[in-house]
Structure formats: structure tokens, C-alpha cells
Enzyme design. Structure first.
Site, short mmCIF file in Angstrom:
data_model
loop_
_atom_site.label_atom_id
_atom_site.label_comp_id
_atom_site.label_asym_id
_atom_site.label_seq_id
_atom_site.Cartn_x
_atom_site.Cartn_y
_atom_site.Cartn_z
N TYR A 254 1.00 -1.31 0.10
CA TYR A 254 -0.16 0.11 -0.06
C TYR A 254 1.03 1.28 0.03
O TYR A 254 0.75 1.99 -0.94
CB TYR A 254 -0.91 0.10 1.20
N ASP A 255 1.90 1.45 1.05
CA ASP A 255 2.63 2.44 0.98
C ASP A 255 3.63 2.62 -0.28
O ASP A 255 3.54 3.97 -0.66
CB ASP A 255 3.80 2.20 2.17
N GLU A 256 3.98 1.87 -0.82
CA GLU A 256 5.00 2.08 -2.28
C GLU A 256 3.70 2.03 -3.35
O GLU A 256 4.05 2.71 -4.27
CB GLU A 256 5.95 0.88 -2.50
N ARG B 80 1.63 9.91 13.80
CA ARG B 80 1.15 10.22 12.48
C ARG B 80 0.37 11.67 12.70
O ARG B 80 -0.81 11.62 13.11
CB ARG B 80 0.31 9.28 11.67
N TYR C 36 -2.91 -2.89 19.45
CA TYR C 36 -1.70 -3.42 18.95
C TYR C 36 -0.66 -2.27 19.41
O TYR C 36 -0.48 -1.32 19.08
CB TYR C 36 -1.61 -3.51 17.38
N ARG D 106 -10.17 -1.40 10.45
CA ARG D 106 -9.44 -0.40 11.00
C ARG D 106 -9.62 0.08 12.46
O ARG D 106 -11.01 -0.61 12.88
CB ARG D 106 -9.72 0.62 10.06
O1 LIG Z 1 -8.31 -2.94 16.14
C1 LIG Z 1 -7.41 -2.29 16.10
C2 LIG Z 1 -7.21 -1.57 14.81
C3 LIG Z 1 -6.05 -0.64 14.87
N1 LIG Z 1 -5.23 -0.40 15.74
C4 LIG Z 1 -4.04 0.65 15.87
O2 LIG Z 1 -4.80 2.03 15.48
C5 LIG Z 1 -4.05 2.78 14.63
C6 LIG Z 1 -4.66 2.98 13.72
O3 LIG Z 1 -4.95 1.99 12.91
P1 LIG Z 1 -6.00 2.04 11.49
O4 LIG Z 1 -5.89 0.63 11.10
O5 LIG Z 1 -7.08 2.49 11.92
O6 LIG Z 1 -5.34 2.92 10.43
P2 LIG Z 1 -3.59 2.99 10.01
O7 LIG Z 1 -3.22 4.13 10.56
O8 LIG Z 1 -2.88 1.73 10.35
O9 LIG Z 1 -3.65 3.10 8.42
C7 LIG Z 1 -4.85 3.41 7.77
O10 LIG Z 1 -4.91 4.97 8.07
C8 LIG Z 1 -4.29 5.60 6.82
C9 LIG Z 1 -5.00 5.31 5.47
O11 LIG Z 1 -4.70 5.81 4.37
C10 LIG Z 1 -5.57 3.88 5.33
O12 LIG Z 1 -6.75 3.67 5.24
C11 LIG Z 1 -5.01 2.92 6.52
O13 LIG Z 1 -3.75 2.51 5.95
C12 LIG Z 1 -2.70 1.92 14.57
O14 LIG Z 1 -1.76 2.07 15.34
C13 LIG Z 1 -3.13 0.38 14.82
O15 LIG Z 1 -2.16 -0.54 15.14
C14 LIG Z 1 -5.19 -1.10 16.95
O16 LIG Z 1 -4.70 -0.65 18.09
N2 LIG Z 1 -6.59 -1.85 17.15
#
Ligand SMILES: O=c1ccn([C@@H]2O[C@H](COP(=O)(O)OP(=O)(O)O[C@H]3OC[C@@H](O)[C@H](O)[C@H]3O)[C@@H](O)[C@H]2O)c(=O)[nH]1
Length: 322
Positions: free
Chosen positions: A145-147, A281, A204, A186
């Protein structure tokens, strides 16, 4: 004049299509329903200005006459998808974007491409301006996704250079809201689903990772403003309200507890941090303010309340969420 929205049956796609139809535009959604759903566009079916073409953007796109603009949103966006379908995501980012830009070349249409905060990777700086080049692992579980999305931006640059295609690039930061799939994977839908089901939310890492969450309608208003602006370099579209994931989880579980009359919010279960999961972020959204006059408006409290209400209405029976 017609506007194409690839991925218009997705989460953000739904909100963008609604915005465009409410403005009286004629909209063609191109969506394979891979991660999108028929339910997300059902309410538009009776609108004479709406049409859905079931197609996969990895194949050459059907021609659309009188084509003015293309919003290219089609791509799975959940980290859970990265593990499930990395090759298909890379194909969608390259072939899908190439096919969109080919159609735009033929039809002389302007293209807005949905890039992402993920192109910055796991940032080494605390706030992310568009000039930050990123810290991305090309050989890891998020690289598809990133790349892939970095390739999308490179394709935009190349088609502008070689074919003079008018491109706009939105780097979309974490968005949430109604029409997210319950099993999207997400954070916000996961936290809502677990809380509704009376199960612990899973975090996580230690919960200190930070994100900034923007509400879906703010996000698509930003996309609309960028498409209809004269600014043709990448722009961050997101909230700059940085919060720890554990605080987001607490906010969501408290709202669900209040609405369901639970005695206390559900517990939190900590799991190992995911590989390459960005530890922080936060976008610099100064540019969006300057060139678009855009900034997010919906507060996190209002946005989470509206999202939880939508999930409760849609999944009356909490057991159906997980
Ligand atoms: O059940 C979960 C889901 C997510 N998380 C954490 O919550 C944070 C956000 O995670 P998400 O999965 O919601 O989203 P991410 O930030 O990983 O990426 C997302 O956001 C950027 C967008 O471009 C994309 O839709 C997607 O990559 C992360 O640190 C993840 O580890 C949890 O701790 N528990």
C-alpha cells in the site's frame, strides 16, 4: 458533464458520491464491489444522475462520454487488506491508476487521485508537511500500500509530464465515519464492533501510537475543494488533532457504553505492535487551509457519536458485528 468515481461504493466513496449528487452532478461509479458494497450506493439507485458500472479498475476502463472529472478512490485501504491481498493492491495502485490516467488522457478529464498518509511511512518527524519525503519500508507488510500509493503519485507526475493530464493529489489521513464496513479492520470500526459485542477492544502495541482522525464528510469536502482548485501538487487532507490510540479507544468504548446502557466500557486487550505500524502520524494541514480554504469541521466527539449511532442502527443486534 459527467464525473466518474472509482471506488464509489466504498466508505469514502459513498460520502463523495452523495456530496456530488447533492450538488446536482451526474455521477458514474466504477466499482468491482471487492471491498465496496452495493449497500453503500443503494440510496442513489433511483437518482437519474447516478449510474454504477461493475468493473475492476485493473482492466481498461469503459469509456464515458462527456467526461469532465475522475475521482480515483478505488483501492482496499485497511491494513487487514494488506495482509490478505498485497499483490492485488499493488496491481490496483499501478494498473488501476494507469487505466484511470489513460481514460483521462483520451477524454481530457481532470483526475483527483486518492493518495494517503501512508506514503510518509513511519515518520521520523513529529508533524508531516507535504515536503517530507517519508520513511517507507519497501520490503515489509505495508509496502504493497505504502509503495503502491507512492507509485500512484509517480504515475500522476508522469502522465502530467507526458500527456499533459490535469492531476490533483490528496494525501488522505485516517478517516472514519458511517459506511465503514464492520469488518473493515481499522481502529474505529473495530473498537465500535468490540464494544457493541461486549468484547475487549484489541490495541496493537502499548496504545501510545498516535493518529489524527478526520470525519468522512470533512474529508470528501476536502477532495471536492482540491479537485476544483488550481493547485496541482500533493495536499494533506486530514485532522491535526493528534491523539493516542488508547485515548481513541477509550472515547469510543465510553460512547458505546452510554448508548447501550452498559455499566462500564469494555476492557482493553494489548497485543504486540504490528510490523512497520507508524508510531505517530500528524499532518501539517496549513497548505490545505491556504490553497483550498479547507480544514476539518466535525469534532471527534460529534463524529464518533454519529458513527456509533449509525453502527447501532445498521447492526441492531450487536452480535452480528464480529
Ligand atoms: O483493532 C485495532 C485497529 C487498529 N489499531 C491501531 O490503531 C492505529 C490506526 O490503525 P488503523 O488500522 O485504523 O489505520 P492505520 O493508521 O494503520 O492506516 C490507515 O490509515 C491511513 C489510511 O491511508 C489507510 O486507510 C490505512 O492505511 C494503528 O496504530 C493500529 O495499530 C489497534 O490498536 N487496534
Amino acid at each position: 458533464m459527467t464525473i466518474v468515481v472509482t471506488g464509489g461504493a466504498g466508505f469514502l466513496g459513498h460520502h463523495l458520491v452523495k456530496l456530488l449528487l447533492d450538488k446536482g452532478k451526474s455521477v458514474v461509479v466504477m466499482d468491482s464491489l471487492w471491498t465496496g458494497s452495493q449497500e453503500n450506493i443503494a440510496e442513489f439507485a433511483s437518482n437519474p444522475n447516478f449510474r454504477h458500472i461493475l468493473c475492476d479498475v485493473r482492466e481498461p476502463l469503459p469509456d464515458v462520454e462527456d467526461l469532465e472529472q475522475i475521482y480515483h478512490l478505488a483501492c482496499p485501504a485497511s491494513p487487514d487488506d494488506f495482509e490478505r491481498a498485497p499483490i492485488e493492491i499493488l496491481e490496483t495502485c499501478f494498473l488501476g491508476t494507469r487505466n484511470v490516467l489513460e481514460l483521462a488522457t483520451v477524454r481530457r478529464a481532470r483526475v483527483l487521485l486518492a493518495s494517503t498518509s501512508e506514503i510518509y511511512g513511519d515518520p521520523e518527524v513529529s508533524v508531516l508537511p507535504e515536503s517530507y519525503r517519508g520513511n517507507v519500508n519497501s520490503f515489509g507488510p505495508r509496502s504493497c500500500y505504502d509503495e503502491g500509493k507512492r507509485t500512484l503519485e509517480a504515475l500522476a507526475f508522469s502522465y502530467r509530464l507526458k500527456n499533459n493530464v490535469e492531476t490533483r493529489i490528496a494525501r488522505i489521513f485516517n478517516a472514519y465515519g458511517p459506511y465503514m464496513a464492520a469488518k473493515d479492520g481499522r481502529a474505529v470500526p473495530n473498537f465500535i464492533g468490540a464494544a457493541m459485542d461486549g468484547q475487549p477492544v484489541k490495541i496493537y502495541g502499548d496504545g501510545s501510537a498516535t493518529r489524527c482522525f478526520q470525519y468522512a464528510t470533512d474529508c470528501v469536502e476536502g477532495l471536492y475543494a482540491l479537485m476544483n482548485s488550481d493547485y496541482d501538487k500533493p495536499v494533506n487532507i486530514g485532522s491535526d488533532l493528534e491523539m493516542a490510540v488508547s485515548d481513541i479507544a477509550n472515547k469510543v468504548t465510553r460512547v458505546v457504553a452510554e448508548k447501550l446502557g452498559q455499566k462500564a466500557p469494555v476492557a482493553v486487550q494489548y497485543l504486540p505492535k504490528r510490523v512497520d505500524d507508524p508510531t505517530r502520524r500528524k499532518p501539517d494541514i496549513t497548505l490545505a487551509g491556504e490553497v483550498l480554504g479547507w480544514s476539518p469541521k466535525v469534532s471527534l466527539d460529534d463524529g464518533i457519536a454519529q458513527t456509533v449511532d449509525w453502527f447501532l442502527e445498521k447492526h441492531g443486534n450487536p452480535k452480528s458485528l464480529m
